[in-house]
Design an enzyme around this catalytic site. Structure first.
Site, PDB file in Angstrom:
ATOM      1  N   ARG A  51       0.850  -1.197   0.000  1.00  0.00           N
ATOM      2  CA  ARG A  51       0.000   0.000   0.000  1.00  0.00           C
ATOM      3  C   ARG A  51       0.881   1.241   0.000  1.00  0.00           C
ATOM      4  O   ARG A  51       2.052   1.214   0.355  1.00  0.00           O
ATOM      5  CB  ARG A  51      -0.938   0.042   1.208  1.00  0.00           C
ATOM      6  N   GLU A  57      -0.099   9.533   9.034  1.00  0.00           N
ATOM      7  CA  GLU A  57       1.085   8.733   9.360  1.00  0.00           C
ATOM      8  C   GLU A  57       1.284   8.628  10.862  1.00  0.00           C
ATOM      9  O   GLU A  57       1.199   9.633  11.582  1.00  0.00           O
ATOM     10  CB  GLU A  57       2.311   9.399   8.717  1.00  0.00           C
ATOM     11  N   HIS A  58       1.539   7.422  11.311  1.00  0.00           N
ATOM     12  CA  HIS A  58       1.797   7.135  12.729  1.00  0.00           C
ATOM     13  C   HIS A  58       0.632   7.561  13.618  1.00  0.00           C
ATOM     14  O   HIS A  58       0.852   8.048  14.731  1.00  0.00           O
ATOM     15  CB  HIS A  58       3.084   7.816  13.204  1.00  0.00           C
ATOM     16  N   ASP A  60      -2.369   5.445  13.339  1.00  0.00           N
ATOM     17  CA  ASP A  60      -3.264   4.268  13.456  1.00  0.00           C
ATOM     18  C   ASP A  60      -3.142   3.654  14.838  1.00  0.00           C
ATOM     19  O   ASP A  60      -4.146   3.288  15.450  1.00  0.00           O
ATOM     20  CB  ASP A  60      -3.018   3.238  12.327  1.00  0.00           C
ATOM     21  N   GLY A 157       8.885   0.943   2.743  1.00  0.00           N
ATOM     22  CA  GLY A 157       7.772   1.758   3.254  1.00  0.00           C
ATOM     23  C   GLY A 157       6.457   1.505   2.539  1.00  0.00           C
ATOM     24  O   GLY A 157       5.514   2.272   2.692  1.00  0.00           O
ATOM     25  N   SER A 159       4.896  -1.435   2.786  1.00  0.00           N
ATOM     26  CA  SER A 159       4.190  -2.460   3.507  1.00  0.00           C
ATOM     27  C   SER A 159       4.388  -3.866   2.953  1.00  0.00           C
ATOM     28  O   SER A 159       3.442  -4.631   2.780  1.00  0.00           O
ATOM     29  CB  SER A 159       2.729  -2.035   3.476  1.00  0.00           C
ATOM     30  N   SER A 160       5.656  -4.179   2.695  1.00  0.00           N
ATOM     31  CA  SER A 160       5.958  -5.528   2.223  1.00  0.00           C
ATOM     32  C   SER A 160       5.594  -6.554   3.287  1.00  0.00           C
ATOM     33  O   SER A 160       5.104  -7.639   2.971  1.00  0.00           O
ATOM     34  CB  SER A 160       7.445  -5.641   1.896  1.00  0.00           C
ATOM     35  N   ASP A 204      -1.676  -1.080   7.512  1.00  0.00           N
ATOM     36  CA  ASP A 204      -1.134  -1.786   6.352  1.00  0.00           C
ATOM     37  C   ASP A 204      -1.974  -3.001   5.985  1.00  0.00           C
ATOM     38  O   ASP A 204      -2.281  -3.239   4.811  1.00  0.00           O
ATOM     39  CB  ASP A 204       0.306  -2.232   6.640  1.00  0.00           C
ATOM     40  N   LYS A 252      11.559  -1.533   9.789  1.00  0.00           N
ATOM     41  CA  LYS A 252      10.930  -1.224  11.088  1.00  0.00           C
ATOM     42  C   LYS A 252      11.484  -2.115  12.182  1.00  0.00           C
ATOM     43  O   LYS A 252      11.697  -1.691  13.292  1.00  0.00           O
ATOM     44  CB  LYS A 252       9.424  -1.535  10.997  1.00  0.00           C
TER      45      LYS A 252
HETATM   46  C1  GLA Z   1       4.008   1.175   9.506  1.00  0.00           C
HETATM   47  C2  GLA Z   1       3.004   0.426  10.369  1.00  0.00           C
HETATM   48  C3  GLA Z   1       1.625   1.044  10.261  1.00  0.00           C
HETATM   49  C4  GLA Z   1       1.684   2.564  10.491  1.00  0.00           C
HETATM   50  C5  GLA Z   1       2.792   3.204   9.669  1.00  0.00           C
HETATM   51  C6  GLA Z   1       3.001   4.644   9.996  1.00  0.00           C
HETATM   52  O1  GLA Z   1       3.721   1.002   8.170  1.00  0.00           O
HETATM   53  O2  GLA Z   1       2.949  -0.942  10.040  1.00  0.00           O
HETATM   54  O3  GLA Z   1       0.740   0.412  11.154  1.00  0.00           O
HETATM   55  O4  GLA Z   1       1.816   2.840  11.852  1.00  0.00           O
HETATM   56  O5  GLA Z   1       4.032   2.538   9.830  1.00  0.00           O
HETATM   57  O6  GLA Z   1       1.898   5.394   9.661  1.00  0.00           O
END
Ligand code: GLA
Length: 492
Positions: A51, A57-58, A60, A157, A159-160, A204, A252
Site C-alpha cells: 500500500r 502517518e503514525h 493508526d 515503506g 508495507s511488504s 497496512d 521497522k
Molecule cells: C508502519 C506500520 C503502520 C503505520 C505506519 C506509519 O507502516 O505498520 O501500522 O503505523 O508505519 O503510519
C-alpha cells in the site's frame, strides 16, 4: 460479518489494464517455478498487495483513522497441500535473498515458534500461519508446499511485511478449505504481525485486504475496524500518484527500539498525560482522550482537534532538556505512575532505547495529522474538481512537515525527493509508511508524470546513486493507481 475474501478469475479485475501482460507473465513464471521446485501441481494462488499511505502517518496505533490505498506491487503465493504430514516447505522466487525453509506444525497451543530476535523472511509467513491456526484450532492442518513472489520492496515503506503476512494467512485458509471474511483476515493479520517484534498499528493490513480498485480507503479503528472506499477527485488532466523509493532501507524491525516502538510508547504516555489533565479515566490512546473529552461537544471534528491541541500546549510543563523531551523519571512524575510500572506495561514486550520522551512533539503531530485525514477525506467526498488537487496537496505537504519536524520520522533523502518533486509539478509530497527512509508519495496530474519522474531520476537518484542501473531506476520510481485488495486467484 463483512464480505468473504473474493475469488478472482482474471487479472484485469486486479490490475490496471496496462499492467496485465506483465503480470500474466509473472504468474505463469511463478506457477512453472513452483512445479519445478516442488515437483507437484499447484492447487491454489493467493495475492495480497502493498500500500501507499496518502495521509495519516503514525496515528493508526493512536486509534485515529488513516487514508491509504493498495498498489500494484504485491505478494503472490502459489501452493499445494498434502495430508501425509503437517510440514511447511516454503520457497521464494528470489532464492538467493530468501532461501527455502521448512518447519512443522507444533500443535494447537503453540502452532509454530517464531524467533523475533532474527530478521528472517519466513517469520512473516509464520505470523500468518500462527494467526490463522490459533483462530481455527485444527488438529491436523494440511502439510504445505509453497512458492512466494513479492514485488513490494522490503524496507521500502510500502508495507511488504503486511502484504506477506496477509497473503500467508490467506494461503493457510485456502489450503485448509476454511473460509474467512475480509475483516477477520485483516484483524488476524494485524495481531499476528506483532509476533515479529514490531508493535505496528493496523493500517497496512487493512489496506492490503480491504482496498477496492480505483478507490483510496479511509480506515477507522475505533470503536471497531471500519473502512470506506474514498473516490479520488475527477480532474482534467487526471490526477496521478508517483511513488519514489529513496532506497534508504528502513526496516521497522531493525530500528524499532529507537524509532517505531518508541513512538508507540511516547504516544501512549501522551494519552495518559492528557487524560489525567482533563480529569478523564486513564486511557491508552489519544483517540480515547479525544472521544471521551468531546463526547457531548458541539464543536466540529476539526475544531475539536484545534481545541485539544491548544489545551495540550498549555498543559505540558517546560522540559529541562532544551526541548528534547522528558526523562523517564519526569514522565513518571507527570503521570503519577511509578517508573517500574511504566516499564512493565509499555516497554517490556517491545523494548525501547532512549534518554528522552518527546511527548509535546508527538502530541502535536498526532492531533494535527488526524485532523488532516478528516480534511483530506472531506475534500475527496466534496470534490470541486481541479481546485481540489491543491487542497489535497497542501494537506500532504503539511503532513510531511509534521512528520519531519514533530514526529521526526523523515530523513534527508525523503526531504530531498519531496523538494525536487514540488519544484517539478507535485502538488503534495510526503513520506509514506513508517518513514526513516523508504518511500515517498507525490500527487500530480497524468500529463506531468513523465516530467516528475525524470526530474527525480536526474536530480536525486543519479546524483545519490551514480551507479544505479536503468532497471533499478524503473523499479524505484513508479506511477500508480489504486488497486484491489487481497484475493484468491482462480484464473490459472
Ligand atoms: C508502519 C506500520 C503502520 C503505520 C505506519 C506509519 O507502516 O505498520 O501500522 O503505523 O508505519 O503510519
Amino acid at each position: 460479518m463483512s464480505a468473504p475474501v473474493p475469488s478472482i478469475n482474471s487479472l484485469d479485475k486486479i490490475y490496471d489494464p496496462s499492467a496485465v501482460p506483465k503480470q500474466d507473465k509473472r504468474y505463469k513464471n511463478l506457477l512453472a517455478q513452483f512445479e519445478k521446485v516442488h515437483g507437484r501441481k499447484p492447487e491454489f494462488v493467493v495475492r495480497s498487495p502493498g500500500r501507499v499511505n496518502l495521509i495519516g502517518e503514525h496515528i493508526d496505533y493512536c486509534g485515529f483513522g488513516v487514508l491509504p490505498m493498495a498498489i500494484e506491487r504485491d505478494v503472490i503465493i502459489v501452493g499445494s497441500t498434502t495430508d501425509e504430514d503437517t510440514k511447511i516447505r516454503i520457497a521464494n522466487i528470489n532464492s538467493k535473498k530468501y532461501p527455502a525453509r521448512e518447519f512443522d506444525y507444533e500443535g494447537k497451543e503453540k502452532v509454530v515458534s517464531i524467533d523475533s530476535t532474527k530478521l528472517e523472511w519466513s517469520n512473516y509467513f509464520k505470523c500468518g500461519y500462527k494467526g490463522m491456526l490459533e483462530k481455527f484450532q485444527l488438529d491436523t492442518p494440511k502439510g504445505l508446499y509453497l512458492m512466494v513472489d513479492g514485488t513490494v520492496p522490503a524496507g521500502g515503506g510500502l508495507s511488504s511485511s503486511a502484504a506477506f503476512v496477509c497473503a500467508s494467512a490467506l494461503a493457510v485458509v485456502t489450503a485448509n478449505n476454511l473460509s474467512i471474511s475480509k475483516t477477520e483476515l485483516t484483524e488476524i493479520a494485524i495481531v499476528a504481525e506483532r509476533n515479529v517484534g514490531v508493535n505496528s498499528g493496523g493500517m497496512d493490513q487493512s489496506a492490503s485486504v480491504l482496498s477496492e480498485k480505483d478507490f483510496a480507503l479511509h480506515v477507522e479503528f475505533v470503536p471497531k475496524l471500519r473502512t470506506q472506499a474514498v473516490p479520488l477527485p475527477v480532474t482534467s488532466p487526471k490526477l496521478a500518484f508517483v511513488i519514489a523509493n529513496t532506497l534508504v532501507v528502513a526496516d521497522k524491525f531493525v530500528t524499532a527500539p529507537r524509532n517505531y516502538n518508541l513512538r508507540v510508547v511516547e504516544t501512549h504516555m501522551a494519552a495518559l498525560f492528557l487524560a489525567k489533565k482533563l480529569n478523564l479515566p486513564a486511557v491508552d490512546t489519544l483517540k480515547e482522550v479525544y472521544d471521551l473529552y468531546y463526547k457531548d461537544s458541539s464543536l466540529s471534528e476539526v475544531e475539536r482537534f484545534t481545541d485539544l491541541l491548544k489545551k495540550a500546549e498549555e498543559f505540558y510543563p517546560k522540559d529541562n532538556s532544551n526541548n528534547n523531551g522528558y526523562t523517564l523519571d519526569e514522565v513518571s512524575q507527570m503521570l503519577d505512575i511509578p517508573v517500574k510500572e511504566l516499564q512493565d506495561k509499555y516497554m517490556t514486550r517491545f523494548p525501547v532505547e532512549t534518554d528522552y520522551f518527546r511527548l509535546v512533539h508527538r502530541t502535536k503531530h498526532v492531533l494535527s495529522e488526524a485532523s488532516r485525514v478528516i480534511e483530506f477525506h472531506k475534500a475527496c467526498e466534496n470534490s470541486q474538481g481541479d481546485s481540489t488537487i491543491k487542497t489535497l496537496g497542501d494537506l500532504m505537504n503539511a503532513s510531511q512537515e509534521s512528520c519531519d519536524k514533530l514526529f521526526m520520522c523523515s530523513c534527508p533523502e525523503i526531504n530531498d525527493v519531496c523538494e525536487i518533486a514540488r519544484k517539478n509539478g507535485s502538488f503534495g509530497s510526503r513520506l509514506s509508511g513508517a518513514g526513516w527512509g523508504g518511500s515517498t508519495v507525490h500527487l500530480t496530474t497524468e500529463d506531468n508524470v513523465a516530467k516528475l519522474i525524470d526530474a527525480i531520476k536526474n536530480e536525486f537518484y543519479r546524483k545519490k546513486y551514480p551507479n544505479i542501473t536503468e532497471e533499478e531506476l524503473d523499479d524505484a520510481i513508479i506511477a500508480t493507481k489504486p488497486c484491489s485488495g487481497a484475493a484468491i486467484y482462480t484464473g490459472f
